[in-house]
Design a protein around this motif. Structure first.
Motif, PDB file in Angstrom:
ATOM      1  N   VAL A  54       0.827  -1.204   0.000  1.00  0.00           N
ATOM      2  CA  VAL A  54       0.000   0.000   0.000  1.00  0.00           C
ATOM      3  C   VAL A  54       0.869   1.265   0.000  1.00  0.00           C
ATOM      4  N   HIS A  55       2.053   1.175   0.541  1.00  0.00           N
ATOM      5  CA  HIS A  55       2.956   2.332   0.607  1.00  0.00           C
ATOM      6  C   HIS A  55       3.564   2.673  -0.760  1.00  0.00           C
ATOM      7  N   TYR A  56       3.436   1.785  -1.723  1.00  0.00           N
ATOM      8  CA  TYR A  56       3.975   2.025  -3.058  1.00  0.00           C
ATOM      9  C   TYR A  56       2.973   2.692  -4.001  1.00  0.00           C
ATOM     10  N   VAL A  57       1.717   2.774  -3.595  1.00  0.00           N
ATOM     11  CA  VAL A  57       0.681   3.339  -4.459  1.00  0.00           C
ATOM     12  C   VAL A  57       0.894   4.849  -4.587  1.00  0.00           C
ATOM     13  N   GLU A  58       0.951   5.300  -5.843  1.00  0.00           N
ATOM     14  CA  GLU A  58       1.158   6.721  -6.124  1.00  0.00           C
ATOM     15  C   GLU A  58      -0.061   7.307  -6.828  1.00  0.00           C
ATOM     16  N   MET A  97      16.559  14.306 -22.033  1.00  0.00           N
ATOM     17  CA  MET A  97      15.406  15.173 -21.786  1.00  0.00           C
ATOM     18  C   MET A  97      14.346  14.996 -22.876  1.00  0.00           C
ATOM     19  N   ALA A  98      14.763  14.666 -24.063  1.00  0.00           N
ATOM     20  CA  ALA A  98      13.827  14.550 -25.176  1.00  0.00           C
ATOM     21  C   ALA A  98      12.888  13.353 -25.028  1.00  0.00           C
ATOM     22  N   GLU A  99      13.366  12.258 -24.422  1.00  0.00           N
ATOM     23  CA  GLU A  99      12.528  11.060 -24.311  1.00  0.00           C
ATOM     24  C   GLU A  99      11.395  11.219 -23.308  1.00  0.00           C
ATOM     25  N   ARG A 100      11.588  12.022 -22.285  1.00  0.00           N
ATOM     26  CA  ARG A 100      10.557  12.285 -21.272  1.00  0.00           C
ATOM     27  C   ARG A 100       9.939  11.009 -20.728  1.00  0.00           C
ATOM     28  N   ILE A 101      10.708  10.245 -20.020  1.00  0.00           N
ATOM     29  CA  ILE A 101      10.232   8.992 -19.446  1.00  0.00           C
ATOM     30  C   ILE A 101       9.548   9.292 -18.112  1.00  0.00           C
ATOM     31  N   SER A 102       8.338   8.793 -17.947  1.00  0.00           N
ATOM     32  CA  SER A 102       7.582   8.984 -16.709  1.00  0.00           C
ATOM     33  C   SER A 102       7.090   7.637 -16.226  1.00  0.00           C
ATOM     34  N   GLY A 103       7.121   7.436 -14.917  1.00  0.00           N
ATOM     35  CA  GLY A 103       6.652   6.178 -14.352  1.00  0.00           C
ATOM     36  C   GLY A 103       5.913   6.394 -13.051  1.00  0.00           C
ATOM     37  N   ALA A 104       5.011   5.478 -12.757  1.00  0.00           N
ATOM     38  CA  ALA A 104       4.245   5.525 -11.510  1.00  0.00           C
ATOM     39  C   ALA A 104       3.802   4.115 -11.151  1.00  0.00           C
ATOM     40  N   VAL A 105       3.568   3.908  -9.876  1.00  0.00           N
ATOM     41  CA  VAL A 105       3.018   2.646  -9.389  1.00  0.00           C
ATOM     42  C   VAL A 105       1.624   2.965  -8.859  1.00  0.00           C
ATOM     43  N   CYS A 106       0.619   2.317  -9.431  1.00  0.00           N
ATOM     44  CA  CYS A 106      -0.744   2.593  -8.993  1.00  0.00           C
ATOM     45  C   CYS A 106      -1.675   1.463  -9.411  1.00  0.00           C
ATOM     46  N   ARG A 107      -2.896   1.581  -8.975  1.00  0.00           N
ATOM     47  CA  ARG A 107      -3.934   0.628  -9.367  1.00  0.00           C
ATOM     48  C   ARG A 107      -4.682   1.188 -10.567  1.00  0.00           C
ATOM     49  N   GLY A 108      -5.085   0.300 -11.445  1.00  0.00           N
ATOM     50  CA  GLY A 108      -5.827   0.721 -12.620  1.00  0.00           C
ATOM     51  C   GLY A 108      -6.007  -0.450 -13.570  1.00  0.00           C
ATOM     52  N   ASP A 109      -6.728  -0.195 -14.625  1.00  0.00           N
ATOM     53  CA  ASP A 109      -6.967  -1.213 -15.646  1.00  0.00           C
ATOM     54  C   ASP A 109      -5.653  -1.477 -16.384  1.00  0.00           C
ATOM     55  N   VAL A 110      -5.151  -2.712 -16.312  1.00  0.00           N
ATOM     56  CA  VAL A 110      -3.864  -3.035 -16.943  1.00  0.00           C
ATOM     57  C   VAL A 110      -3.945  -3.001 -18.474  1.00  0.00           C
ATOM     58  N   LYS A 111      -5.158  -3.018 -19.019  1.00  0.00           N
ATOM     59  CA  LYS A 111      -5.308  -2.934 -20.472  1.00  0.00           C
ATOM     60  C   LYS A 111      -5.274  -1.489 -20.962  1.00  0.00           C
ATOM     61  N   LYS A 112      -5.440  -0.543 -20.040  1.00  0.00           N
ATOM     62  CA  LYS A 112      -5.390   0.873 -20.388  1.00  0.00           C
ATOM     63  C   LYS A 112      -3.947   1.348 -20.214  1.00  0.00           C
ATOM     64  N   CYS A 121      -4.059   5.911 -13.664  1.00  0.00           N
ATOM     65  CA  CYS A 121      -4.376   5.317 -12.357  1.00  0.00           C
ATOM     66  C   CYS A 121      -5.866   5.406 -12.087  1.00  0.00           C
ATOM     67  N   GLY A 122      -6.390   4.378 -11.451  1.00  0.00           N
ATOM     68  CA  GLY A 122      -7.779   4.357 -11.036  1.00  0.00           C
ATOM     69  C   GLY A 122      -7.839   3.824  -9.622  1.00  0.00           C
ATOM     70  N   GLY A 123      -8.980   3.829  -9.034  1.00  0.00           N
ATOM     71  CA  GLY A 123      -9.116   3.380  -7.654  1.00  0.00           C
ATOM     72  C   GLY A 123      -9.110   1.872  -7.503  1.00  0.00           C
ATOM     73  N   SER A 124      -9.285   1.147  -8.605  1.00  0.00           N
ATOM     74  CA  SER A 124      -9.346  -0.302  -8.493  1.00  0.00           C
ATOM     75  C   SER A 124      -8.463  -0.937  -9.551  1.00  0.00           C
TER      76      SER A 124
END
Length: 152
Positions: A54-58, A97-112, A121-124
């Motif tokens: 739960v501490h990893y959810v962003e 800087m040009a590639e602009r890589i962004s990452g997050a850990v969260c819950r959401g639809d893995v197909k989206k 990210c979504g609540g479920s």
């Protein structure tokens, strides 16, 4: 003159092929670095008890963007913050800087798939590492994204 024209045409074709080859090699290198950063974070998360996940959810890409360290005796939230901070630093080092890589850990639809603007990210849904980046495709830029679900 005809021979010179044929020779120049072949030379230009070879130069174009070499340019595309270099572009594909850079893209493969970038993808390898992203995969390595994701694998390191996934290993760190999966090494923790499920109750600590739960501490990893962003909430988004901006979370844990600044460097954080965890002293020897830190609580699960501090450990998660340090792991996520290292992950985001690794992504920043992976591309320019040009590639602009962004990452997050969260819950959401893995197909989206995430986008550069939103990690999706979504609540479920299952907890997943979501990364979006862009790379050069010909004369333009193309956005890429992937989702790595985390399984307990």
């Amino acid at each position: 003159m005809v021979a010179l024209a044929v020779w120049l045409t072949a030379l230009l074709a070879l130069a174009g092929a070499q340019g595309r080859s270099l572009q594909h090699a850079r893209e493969a290198e970038l993808r390898g670095r992203i995969d390595a950063a994701v694998e390191n974070l996934a290993s760190a998360i999966q090494a923790r008890p499920d109750s600590h996940w739960v501490h990893y959810v962003e909430a988004g890409y901006a979370d844990h963007a600044s460097p954080q360290d965890c002293p020897a005796q830190c609580d699960p939230a501090q450990r998660a913050a340090a792991d996520l901070s290292r992950f985001k630093q690794s992504l920043r080092r992976s591309g320019g800087m040009a590639e602009r890589i962004s990452g997050a850990v969260c819950r959401g639809d893995v197909k989206k798939l995430p986008t550069a603007a939103s990690p999706g990210c979504g609540g479920s849904g299952p907890l997943a590492i979501r990364v979006a980046w862009r790379s050069r495709q010909g004369r333009g830029w193309q956005e890429h994204a992937d989702v790595w679900p985390l399984l307990p």
